[in-house]
Design a protein around this motif. Sequence first.
Motif, PDB file in Angstrom:
ATOM      1  N   PHE A  21      23.376 -25.921   5.048  1.00  0.00           N
ATOM      2  CA  PHE A  21      22.556 -26.523   4.308  1.00  0.00           C
ATOM      3  C   PHE A  21      21.346 -26.220   3.907  1.00  0.00           C
ATOM      4  O   PHE A  21      20.835 -26.702   2.881  1.00  0.00           O
ATOM      5  CB  PHE A  21      22.476 -27.972   5.029  1.00  0.00           C
ATOM      6  N   ASN A  22      20.506 -25.492   4.864  1.00  0.00           N
ATOM      7  CA  ASN A  22      19.224 -24.960   4.553  1.00  0.00           C
ATOM      8  C   ASN A  22      18.977 -23.566   5.145  1.00  0.00           C
ATOM      9  O   ASN A  22      19.426 -23.559   6.254  1.00  0.00           O
ATOM     10  CB  ASN A  22      18.357 -26.038   5.073  1.00  0.00           C
ATOM     11  N   LYS A  23      18.250 -22.850   4.519  1.00  0.00           N
ATOM     12  CA  LYS A  23      17.947 -21.725   5.302  1.00  0.00           C
ATOM     13  C   LYS A  23      17.000 -21.540   6.197  1.00  0.00           C
ATOM     14  O   LYS A  23      17.126 -20.611   7.175  1.00  0.00           O
ATOM     15  CB  LYS A  23      17.652 -20.324   4.130  1.00  0.00           C
ATOM     16  N   ARG A  24      16.350 -22.475   6.371  1.00  0.00           N
ATOM     17  CA  ARG A  24      15.236 -22.867   7.478  1.00  0.00           C
ATOM     18  C   ARG A  24      16.324 -22.494   8.879  1.00  0.00           C
ATOM     19  O   ARG A  24      15.735 -22.264   9.617  1.00  0.00           O
ATOM     20  CB  ARG A  24      14.827 -23.886   7.421  1.00  0.00           C
ATOM     21  N   TYR A  25      17.346 -23.104   8.682  1.00  0.00           N
ATOM     22  CA  TYR A  25      18.112 -23.217   9.926  1.00  0.00           C
ATOM     23  C   TYR A  25      18.761 -22.013  10.551  1.00  0.00           C
ATOM     24  O   TYR A  25      19.168 -21.918  11.583  1.00  0.00           O
ATOM     25  CB  TYR A  25      19.452 -24.408   9.888  1.00  0.00           C
ATOM     26  N   ILE A  26      18.768 -20.985   9.783  1.00  0.00           N
ATOM     27  CA  ILE A  26      19.040 -19.478  10.225  1.00  0.00           C
ATOM     28  C   ILE A  26      18.034 -19.120  11.239  1.00  0.00           C
ATOM     29  O   ILE A  26      18.512 -18.670  12.419  1.00  0.00           O
ATOM     30  CB  ILE A  26      19.018 -18.522   8.905  1.00  0.00           C
ATOM     31  N   LEU A  27      16.910 -19.210  11.096  1.00  0.00           N
ATOM     32  CA  LEU A  27      15.860 -19.025  11.623  1.00  0.00           C
ATOM     33  C   LEU A  27      15.692 -19.912  13.071  1.00  0.00           C
ATOM     34  O   LEU A  27      15.638 -19.729  14.215  1.00  0.00           O
ATOM     35  CB  LEU A  27      14.383 -19.132  11.433  1.00  0.00           C
ATOM     36  N   ALA A  28      15.977 -21.401  12.754  1.00  0.00           N
ATOM     37  CA  ALA A  28      16.134 -22.291  13.840  1.00  0.00           C
ATOM     38  C   ALA A  28      17.067 -21.938  14.878  1.00  0.00           C
ATOM     39  O   ALA A  28      16.760 -22.096  16.044  1.00  0.00           O
ATOM     40  CB  ALA A  28      16.296 -23.598  13.241  1.00  0.00           C
ATOM     41  N   LEU A  29      18.368 -21.718  14.559  1.00  0.00           N
ATOM     42  CA  LEU A  29      19.648 -21.313  15.356  1.00  0.00           C
ATOM     43  C   LEU A  29      19.125 -20.097  16.354  1.00  0.00           C
ATOM     44  O   LEU A  29      19.641 -20.114  17.263  1.00  0.00           O
ATOM     45  CB  LEU A  29      20.709 -21.290  14.610  1.00  0.00           C
ATOM     46  N   GLY A  30      18.633 -19.110  15.389  1.00  0.00           N
ATOM     47  CA  GLY A  30      18.406 -17.610  16.206  1.00  0.00           C
ATOM     48  C   GLY A  30      17.373 -18.105  17.427  1.00  0.00           C
ATOM     49  O   GLY A  30      17.492 -17.715  18.496  1.00  0.00           O
ATOM     50  N   LEU A  31      16.385 -18.892  17.138  1.00  0.00           N
ATOM     51  CA  LEU A  31      15.426 -19.224  18.047  1.00  0.00           C
ATOM     52  C   LEU A  31      16.118 -20.050  18.922  1.00  0.00           C
ATOM     53  O   LEU A  31      15.588 -19.952  20.477  1.00  0.00           O
ATOM     54  CB  LEU A  31      14.156 -19.989  17.501  1.00  0.00           C
ATOM     55  N   GLY A  32      16.673 -21.118  18.900  1.00  0.00           N
ATOM     56  CA  GLY A  32      17.512 -21.901  19.600  1.00  0.00           C
ATOM     57  C   GLY A  32      18.404 -21.066  20.596  1.00  0.00           C
ATOM     58  O   GLY A  32      18.463 -21.328  22.101  1.00  0.00           O
ATOM     59  N   GLN A  40      33.741 -19.544  27.196  1.00  0.00           N
ATOM     60  CA  GLN A  40      32.699 -20.306  26.906  1.00  0.00           C
ATOM     61  C   GLN A  40      33.023 -21.828  26.011  1.00  0.00           C
ATOM     62  O   GLN A  40      33.523 -21.519  24.994  1.00  0.00           O
ATOM     63  CB  GLN A  40      31.528 -19.771  26.762  1.00  0.00           C
ATOM     64  N   LEU A  41      32.518 -22.648  26.525  1.00  0.00           N
ATOM     65  CA  LEU A  41      32.511 -23.543  25.404  1.00  0.00           C
ATOM     66  C   LEU A  41      31.009 -24.253  25.428  1.00  0.00           C
ATOM     67  O   LEU A  41      30.367 -24.832  26.437  1.00  0.00           O
ATOM     68  CB  LEU A  41      33.339 -24.917  26.238  1.00  0.00           C
ATOM     69  N   ARG A  42      30.538 -23.893  24.498  1.00  0.00           N
ATOM     70  CA  ARG A  42      28.918 -24.254  24.247  1.00  0.00           C
ATOM     71  C   ARG A  42      29.047 -25.033  23.089  1.00  0.00           C
ATOM     72  O   ARG A  42      29.054 -24.743  22.026  1.00  0.00           O
ATOM     73  CB  ARG A  42      28.262 -22.997  23.870  1.00  0.00           C
ATOM     74  N   LEU A  43      28.955 -26.520  23.578  1.00  0.00           N
ATOM     75  CA  LEU A  43      28.955 -27.491  22.480  1.00  0.00           C
ATOM     76  C   LEU A  43      27.927 -27.397  21.313  1.00  0.00           C
ATOM     77  O   LEU A  43      28.005 -27.488  20.082  1.00  0.00           O
ATOM     78  CB  LEU A  43      28.880 -28.934  23.198  1.00  0.00           C
ATOM     79  N   SER A  44      26.719 -26.884  21.904  1.00  0.00           N
ATOM     80  CA  SER A  44      25.731 -26.515  20.676  1.00  0.00           C
ATOM     81  C   SER A  44      25.968 -25.543  19.753  1.00  0.00           C
ATOM     82  O   SER A  44      25.482 -25.758  18.568  1.00  0.00           O
ATOM     83  CB  SER A  44      24.215 -25.918  21.512  1.00  0.00           C
ATOM     84  N   ALA A  87      15.070 -26.412  19.407  1.00  0.00           N
ATOM     85  CA  ALA A  87      14.740 -27.286  20.561  1.00  0.00           C
ATOM     86  C   ALA A  87      16.178 -28.042  20.985  1.00  0.00           C
ATOM     87  O   ALA A  87      16.600 -28.033  22.307  1.00  0.00           O
ATOM     88  CB  ALA A  87      13.798 -28.106  20.582  1.00  0.00           C
ATOM     89  N   ILE A  88      16.633 -28.615  19.800  1.00  0.00           N
ATOM     90  CA  ILE A  88      17.862 -29.339  19.993  1.00  0.00           C
ATOM     91  C   ILE A  88      19.018 -28.271  20.603  1.00  0.00           C
ATOM     92  O   ILE A  88      19.673 -28.810  21.562  1.00  0.00           O
ATOM     93  CB  ILE A  88      18.530 -29.886  18.532  1.00  0.00           C
ATOM     94  N   TYR A  89      19.209 -27.251  20.046  1.00  0.00           N
ATOM     95  CA  TYR A  89      20.238 -26.260  20.427  1.00  0.00           C
ATOM     96  C   TYR A  89      20.108 -26.178  21.854  1.00  0.00           C
ATOM     97  O   TYR A  89      20.939 -26.011  22.607  1.00  0.00           O
ATOM     98  CB  TYR A  89      20.253 -25.054  19.542  1.00  0.00           C
ATOM     99  N   ALA A  90      18.842 -25.589  22.168  1.00  0.00           N
ATOM    100  CA  ALA A  90      18.766 -25.144  23.566  1.00  0.00           C
ATOM    101  C   ALA A  90      18.913 -26.586  24.629  1.00  0.00           C
ATOM    102  O   ALA A  90      19.433 -26.334  25.511  1.00  0.00           O
ATOM    103  CB  ALA A  90      17.133 -24.917  23.825  1.00  0.00           C
ATOM    104  N   ALA A  91      18.360 -27.467  23.982  1.00  0.00           N
ATOM    105  CA  ALA A  91      18.629 -28.898  24.973  1.00  0.00           C
ATOM    106  C   ALA A  91      20.083 -29.318  25.237  1.00  0.00           C
ATOM    107  O   ALA A  91      20.498 -29.420  26.535  1.00  0.00           O
ATOM    108  CB  ALA A  91      17.762 -29.996  24.354  1.00  0.00           C
ATOM    109  N   ILE A  92      20.691 -29.021  24.208  1.00  0.00           N
ATOM    110  CA  ILE A  92      22.364 -29.293  24.137  1.00  0.00           C
ATOM    111  C   ILE A  92      22.724 -28.370  25.171  1.00  0.00           C
ATOM    112  O   ILE A  92      23.686 -28.726  26.117  1.00  0.00           O
ATOM    113  CB  ILE A  92      22.851 -29.248  22.743  1.00  0.00           C
ATOM    114  N   THR A  93      22.504 -27.064  24.879  1.00  0.00           N
ATOM    115  CA  THR A  93      23.042 -25.951  25.790  1.00  0.00           C
ATOM    116  C   THR A  93      22.685 -26.232  27.100  1.00  0.00           C
ATOM    117  O   THR A  93      23.837 -26.143  28.053  1.00  0.00           O
ATOM    118  CB  THR A  93      22.588 -24.583  25.353  1.00  0.00           C
TER     119      THR A  93
END
Lengths: 266, 180
Positions: B48-59, B35-39, B17-23
């Motif tokens: 840092f954690n493999k959880r964020y692979i899925l998080a960023l994909g969803l974002g 493109q300059l996509r700050l997110s 959600a953070i990724y999408a909100a910043i974008t």
Amino acid sequence: MGNIMIGRFVPGKSVVHQLDPRTKIIGTFVFILLMLWANTWSTYLVAAIFVWFTILLTQQPLKMYIDGLKPIFWLLAFTIVLQIFFTGGTPVLLHFGFIKVTLPGVINALFVMFRFVLIILMSTIMTLTTPPTSIANALESLLKPLKSLKVPVAEMALMLSIALRFVPLLMDETQKIMNAQKSRGMSFSTGGPVKRAKAIVPLLIPLFVGALQRALDLANAMEVRGFKDAEHRTKYRILKYKKQDYQAFASLLLFSIIFFSVLYLI
Amino acid sequence: MKQNRAREITLTAIVAAIYAAITLSMMPIAFGPVQLRLSEGLNHLSAFNKRYILALGLGVFIANFLSPTSLGWVDWVFGTLGTVIMTAVTYWLTRRVTNTIIKILISTIVVSTLGMAILAAEFVLAFNLSVHNAFPSGSNGGLVAQWWAYYVTVVPGELASLIVGAVVIFALSKIVDLAK
């Protein structure tokens, strides 16, 4: 919560709005696949008529669709230039130095343009008439076969719906933090790129810390209410194909038949 | 591990959600080849954690889906897959690294080379993918040349976002334990 509009969904009562989200996803997907075959002017004409007809069915002003095309204008222009310059072939229409503009190049560029405009219009039809949460449900239902490959489909769909719920909330929060920083004299819209980039740091850190706290709170709330796993959740809205969905599939089939007859017979 | 499922799910969802909100909050400069996509700076999280692979994909999926300015289906499918691949590679390369700065450095290199190579390929694919002979010339318009043209245009914006992201993620890693 503020009333920030996210996404492109516009509520309505048209036939397209009432279709099952799965029907719309499958329909868009099939249309895109067909477009990979389109290689004559008549096929593009048939596809354009189909898209035009669907747009009329959505009962949304045409302006919304044109607005959907505007942002990709530059990408499309850039691509057209690339196609014109790099295709090669004969006959050569124009020649400056090492750059050759050929007839196949121009035709390629036009086809790429039509194809993309049509595909984007079709995607816009789907996003204008389907709320994002229905898409999450539909994806979960369509991706069910992947469960046998140990892909946690239910869990991913749950994450998707939670994330969708949080997007407007976090956008609101971003705005609040920006205002708070501005009231302390921070400016986000002046100065060079380096200064602007620096201004982002004190914006993102509170956003992050706040959001992580929300996530932990939500996790506690879920556990307190007996959340065990995503697999065994029950649903508030259950997807079911109705009469209009079968009609939609029938017209899609009809379109495919016409499309291929035009492609191979004309 | 069972009792941590809810936490794992909400944390993944919130980062998406953070990724999408910043974008979406910083929209006008976020799409198309230049493109300059700050997110995108958030890509460092995957170190840092493999959880964020899925998080960023969803974002990425949500951002491309909700945004009125994405490329439609190409971005939904290939943008998401590209992100999952590059963040997975970042995670895999950094899993034994303990120094935060080196982690961020590796992720910067992976994203700006492999990640952007995939993105450029996404554009080439999007505009050239067709069944055999779908184009009248039978040729495919100099695929490699096109790929370079897209690659060169996407890298500067991405690098800028990654540098800003590096500062944010570094500062954040001092406050929050990202690997937890």
